[in-house]
Scaffold this active site. Structure first.
Site, short mmCIF file in Angstrom:
data_model
loop_
_atom_site.label_atom_id
_atom_site.label_comp_id
_atom_site.label_asym_id
_atom_site.label_seq_id
_atom_site.Cartn_x
_atom_site.Cartn_y
_atom_site.Cartn_z
N GLY A 2 0.80 -1.23 0.00
CA GLY A 2 0.00 0.00 0.00
C GLY A 2 0.82 1.26 0.00
CB CYS A 21 -1.34 6.48 -0.06
SG CYS A 21 -3.09 6.94 0.05
N GLY A 33 6.41 24.58 8.08
CA GLY A 33 5.05 25.11 7.94
C GLY A 33 4.43 24.80 6.60
CE1 TYR A 84 0.61 23.29 0.56
CE2 TYR A 84 2.06 21.79 -0.62
CZ TYR A 84 1.39 22.99 -0.55
OH TYR A 84 1.48 23.89 -1.58
CD GLU A 131 -2.68 17.34 5.76
OE1 GLU A 131 -2.71 16.17 6.20
OE2 GLU A 131 -2.73 17.62 4.55
CG HIS A 142 -29.56 27.45 -1.84
ND1 HIS A 142 -28.60 28.35 -1.44
CD2 HIS A 142 -30.56 27.52 -0.92
CE1 HIS A 142 -29.01 28.96 -0.34
NE2 HIS A 142 -30.19 28.46 0.01
#
Length: 458
Positions: free
Chosen positions: A39, A42, A177, A179, A183, A440
């Site tokens: 895997g 990810c 700082g 990604y 997170e 909407h």
């Protein structure tokens, strides 16, 4: 022992398994070699575990905001051991699913071990030599450990090892700082840790436009995350059971006292131990394998897919690498990397999503453009959800009227971005979306509105 195959796939990340199965079901005899966990990043240390933990952090954050919505949840405390157990269960399901899929595929032989080249058409795995006319490298990347003063004198965490914590850090210092750093900083603050995030640049998420960075800064400050930017000389020191993180080279400059330090300053490709030189495969000065538009390396029968080729380190781009290679080889297609739009999301809360060119890139290229922008404070769904940080921003080529790029930061931005991307892939003018009717109340319904309010980019 020598074994011969039509194709060898090295690495069971996002591109490798799908390619191996596609080739095998097409009648080729395929070997897939994986030295560790099925895997790839990810499933094991990236998207799957982190987004599972982000969901736990989001739930805790919403519970603490109960009074904003008319209820009280009491004293909300996070059990990191339970969060980890939930994360591990999700990861294990994904990992075992990939392995079962591969081992159950006819014509696909799964081999576990470390592969290294013996020649352009052969690899050694333990005592075995595997030979094939085509070799596909999907070996991924790992956290980069910087050559930082004090790095060898204190314990530190990476984006991999932090996933194994079972006790909350009292004070987590996040170095980086970008990604990954953003997170984890928000995640652990919501879990209950004190958090400081440091970066050498003048703002968080420095690759983004300044207005997007400003929103992240605003969100983090509102949640009690300390921010130290322009940290030009970050260094680590051990002191009386704590870790001190220095911001400037001047010894009198302030230090951050922390219990744990997370290094989140980038990744390095796993190409260092493949013996690429024997195969004649070139790498750049950072270890990435340059590829052409069809993912071929400089050696015609060897391909590099996913993080190791340096052509965008995302799960979705790795999978698209597989699609390009498979369609070209098996279907006679002429797909290429240049067909792909840059698209990604930063999974903070609210998420930031981007496709195409950023505003500063449009300005740097001197493109005559139109811009539309609307704050989330003017989006009904965001107001109703009590999540009004952020904006929608879209840039349109003044001459062709095609969308150049868009940045969305706000609730549902990571989903809403796809209708803009679809319009761009279809090479349709912005009027297609401007004249569309969206549901909407949603965030995406304001995309036509933004496109109806375009003004010259000055």
């Amino acid at each position: 022992m020598k074994q011969s195959f039509d194709a060898i796939v090295v690495g069971a990340g996002q591109a490798g398994p799908s390619l191996a199965v596609r080739l095998a079901t097409g009648g080729q005899k395929v070997a897939l070699v994986e030295r560790h966990l099925f895997g790839g990043t990810c499933v094991n240390t990236g998207c799957t575990p982190t987004k599972t933990m982000v969901a736990s952090a989001h739930a805790a954050h919403l519970a603490r905001r109960g009074p904003d919505f008319g209820f009280t949840a009491g004293d909300v405390r996070v059990d990191l051991r339970a969060v980890k157990a939930r994360k591990n269960a999700v990861v294990e399901r994904s990992r075992s699913g990939v392995e079962k899929w591969l081992r159950g595929t006819e014509n696909c032989t799964v081999i576990q071990g470390h592969a290294a080249f013996e020649s352009p058409r052969s690899l050694r795995v333990g005592d075995d030599i595997l030979e094939a006319d085509q070799i596909f490298l999907n070996v991924g990347a790992r956290p980069l450990i910087p050559d930082m003063p004090g790095i060898g004198t204190v314990p530190y965490l990476t984006s991999t090892s932090i996933l194994e914590l079972e006790e909350l850090p009292r004070h987590l210092a996040v170095v980086g700082g970008g990604y990954v750093g953003c997170e984890f900083a928000q995640m652990f603050r919501r879990f209950g840790s004190e958090v400081t995030i440091l970066d050498m640049h003048g703002r968080l998420a420095p690759r983004e436009d300044e207005d997007a960075s400003a929103v992240i800064h605003e969100v983090f400050k509102a949640e009690g995350i300390d921010i130290a930017v322009n940290a030009t000389c970050i260094h680590l020191e051990q002191s009386e059971g704590s870790i001190h993180v220095g911001i400037k080279c001047d010894e009198r400059a302030p230090h951050i006292e922390a219990s744990h330090v997370l290094l989140a300053i980038g990744r390095a490709p796993n190409t260092h131990d493949l013996n690429l030189a024997v195969a004649g495969v070139h790498t750049d000065d950072r270890g990435y394998i340059p590829v052409d538009e069809q993912l071929r390396t400089n050696v015609h029968n060897i391909f590099a897919l996913g993080d190791c080729n340096g052509r965008a380190a995302f799960t979705h781009t790795a999978y698209n690498d597989y699609e390009i290679v498979a369609d070209n080889l098996l279907n006679g297609a002429a797909r290429s990397l240049s067909d792909r739009l840059p698209i990604y999301a930063l999974f903070t809360d609210p998420p930031l999503a981007h496709v195409g060119l950023r505003e500063h890139e449009v300005r740097e290229r001197g493109i005559r453009a139109l811009i539309g922008k609307r704050a989330m404070t003017r989006v009904s769904r965001a107001i109703e959800k009590g999540e009004t940080f952020g904006f929608i921003k879209i840039l349109v080529d003044e001459h062709t009227q095609h969308i150049l790029g868009a940045t969305l930061i706000g609730p549902g931005a990571d989903e809403a971005i796809h209708c803009i991307a679809t319009c761009m892939y279809a090479r349709q003018p912005a009027s297609l979306l401007a004249h569309s009717v969206h549901i909407h109340p949603t965030v995406a319904e304001l995309i036509p509105t933004v496109l109806g309010e375009l003004k010259p980019l000055e």
